[in-house]
Design a protein around this motif. Structure first.
Motif, short mmCIF file in Angstrom:
data_model
loop_
_atom_site.label_atom_id
_atom_site.label_comp_id
_atom_site.label_asym_id
_atom_site.label_seq_id
_atom_site.Cartn_x
_atom_site.Cartn_y
_atom_site.Cartn_z
N GLU A 12 0.81 -1.22 0.00
CA GLU A 12 0.00 0.00 0.00
C GLU A 12 0.85 1.28 0.00
OE1 GLU A 12 -0.04 -1.51 4.34
OE2 GLU A 12 -0.21 -2.40 2.35
N TYR A 13 2.17 1.18 0.27
CA TYR A 13 3.06 2.35 0.23
C TYR A 13 3.73 2.53 -1.13
CZ TYR A 13 2.83 2.69 5.36
OH TYR A 13 2.43 2.83 6.65
N GLU A 14 3.56 1.58 -2.03
CA GLU A 14 4.17 1.69 -3.36
C GLU A 14 3.77 2.98 -4.07
OE1 GLU A 14 6.33 1.32 -6.69
OE2 GLU A 14 6.61 0.15 -4.89
N PRO A 15 2.49 3.40 -4.04
CA PRO A 15 2.14 4.68 -4.68
C PRO A 15 2.90 5.86 -4.08
CG PRO A 15 0.16 3.40 -4.26
CD PRO A 15 1.29 2.70 -3.55
N ASP A 16 3.18 5.81 -2.77
CA ASP A 16 3.95 6.89 -2.14
C ASP A 16 5.37 6.94 -2.69
OD1 ASP A 16 1.74 7.48 -0.53
OD2 ASP A 16 2.44 6.20 1.10
N VAL A 17 5.97 5.78 -2.89
CA VAL A 17 7.33 5.73 -3.45
C VAL A 17 7.31 6.26 -4.88
CG1 VAL A 17 9.23 4.22 -4.12
CG2 VAL A 17 8.09 3.88 -1.92
N LEU A 37 14.15 -2.43 -2.36
CA LEU A 37 12.93 -1.62 -2.31
C LEU A 37 11.90 -2.21 -3.28
CD1 LEU A 37 11.51 0.87 -1.17
CD2 LEU A 37 12.45 2.16 -3.09
N ARG A 38 11.28 -3.31 -2.84
CA ARG A 38 10.26 -4.00 -3.62
C ARG A 38 9.09 -4.32 -2.70
NH1 ARG A 38 14.64 -7.37 -4.83
NH2 ARG A 38 13.70 -9.05 -3.65
N ALA A 39 7.89 -4.04 -3.16
CA ALA A 39 6.72 -4.41 -2.38
C ALA A 39 6.74 -5.92 -2.17
CB ALA A 39 5.45 -3.99 -3.10
N GLY A 40 6.55 -6.33 -0.95
CA GLY A 40 6.55 -7.75 -0.63
C GLY A 40 7.90 -8.29 -0.20
N GLN A 41 8.99 -7.53 -0.44
CA GLN A 41 10.33 -7.92 0.00
C GLN A 41 10.36 -7.76 1.52
OE1 GLN A 41 13.26 -9.00 -1.49
NE2 GLN A 41 14.26 -8.96 0.48
N GLN A 42 10.48 -8.87 2.24
CA GLN A 42 10.37 -8.77 3.69
C GLN A 42 11.12 -9.90 4.39
OE1 GLN A 42 6.38 -8.10 4.94
NE2 GLN A 42 6.80 -8.49 7.08
N HIS A 120 17.42 14.62 9.00
CA HIS A 120 16.17 14.14 9.58
C HIS A 120 15.07 14.76 8.72
CE1 HIS A 120 13.86 12.56 13.02
NE2 HIS A 120 13.04 13.54 12.75
N ALA A 121 14.71 14.06 7.64
CA ALA A 121 13.87 14.66 6.61
C ALA A 121 12.91 13.64 6.03
CB ALA A 121 14.78 15.22 5.51
N ASP A 122 12.12 14.12 5.09
CA ASP A 122 11.11 13.28 4.44
C ASP A 122 11.69 11.96 3.95
OD1 ASP A 122 9.11 15.16 4.77
OD2 ASP A 122 9.48 16.10 2.84
N MET A 123 10.85 10.94 4.00
CA MET A 123 11.19 9.63 3.45
C MET A 123 10.24 9.35 2.28
SD MET A 123 12.08 7.32 6.80
CE MET A 123 10.58 7.58 7.72
N ALA A 124 10.58 8.36 1.50
CA ALA A 124 9.77 8.04 0.33
C ALA A 124 8.37 7.57 0.70
CB ALA A 124 10.46 6.99 -0.53
N GLY A 125 8.23 6.90 1.83
CA GLY A 125 6.92 6.41 2.24
C GLY A 125 6.17 7.39 3.13
N ALA A 126 6.83 8.43 3.57
CA ALA A 126 6.18 9.41 4.46
C ALA A 126 6.86 10.77 4.26
CB ALA A 126 6.32 8.97 5.91
#
Length: 167
Positions: A12-17, A37-42, A120-126
């Protein structure tokens, strides 16, 4: 480079990236995604085992084409790989690292060992995500300019602009 320096990338964070890539490209940067950095890579609660994250980070630190690293998210994995970071690569080719949460620990260790200042700055998911679109156009332009200076200027950035509310 956008990288999973700690947590995994929930689907669900892929669109944010993707939005982060678009924002950075509009600012003039060529953006790549690190392999982890792949959705589902865990691996449990992380993007991968700590040694694997450290290996990828070290590769980014050694890559002369990588000029900045933006974390995709925080989490709780950095503590597991801090002693595996190639400190000589950081000293040889310092580059900005952006992020917060667990990434703040990475900033502190790199500063203590090398003097490198992390952001200490923005991240790709937030932060760079779609919520930025709700800001007035003038504020978005101000933030784009700020990140352009932060990532490219050799001069001190000066006083940071403030907004009327917490962002």
């Amino acid at each position: 480079m956008i990288a999973s320096l700690s947590g995994s990338l929930p689907a669900e964070y892929e669109p944010d990236v993707q939005h982060t890539v678009a924002v950075l490209e509009r600012t003039g940067f060529r953006v790549r995604r690190a392999p982890l950095l792949r959705a589902g890579q865990q691996h449990w609660w992380s993007a991968a085992a700590p040694a694997e994250i450290a290996g990828e980070l070290n590769g980014l630190l050694r890559d002369p084409e990588v000029r900045a690293i933006v974390a995709s998210d925080g989490a709780q994995t950095a503590l597991g790989y801090l002693d595996l970071i190639d400190i000589e690569a950081v000293r040889a080719d310092p580059k900005p690292i952006l992020g917060y949460s667990d990434i703040s620990l990475l900033h502190l260790v790199l500063h203590a060992r090398t003097g490198l200042v992390g952001f200490h700055a923005d991240m790709a998911g937030a932060g760079f995500d779609g919520s930025r679109q709700s800001l007035p156009a003038t504020r978005r332009a101000e933030l784009d300019s700020l990140y352009g200076k932060l990532l490219t200027s050799t001069e001190a950035i000066g006083t940071l602009p403030t907004g009327p509310c917490w962002e």
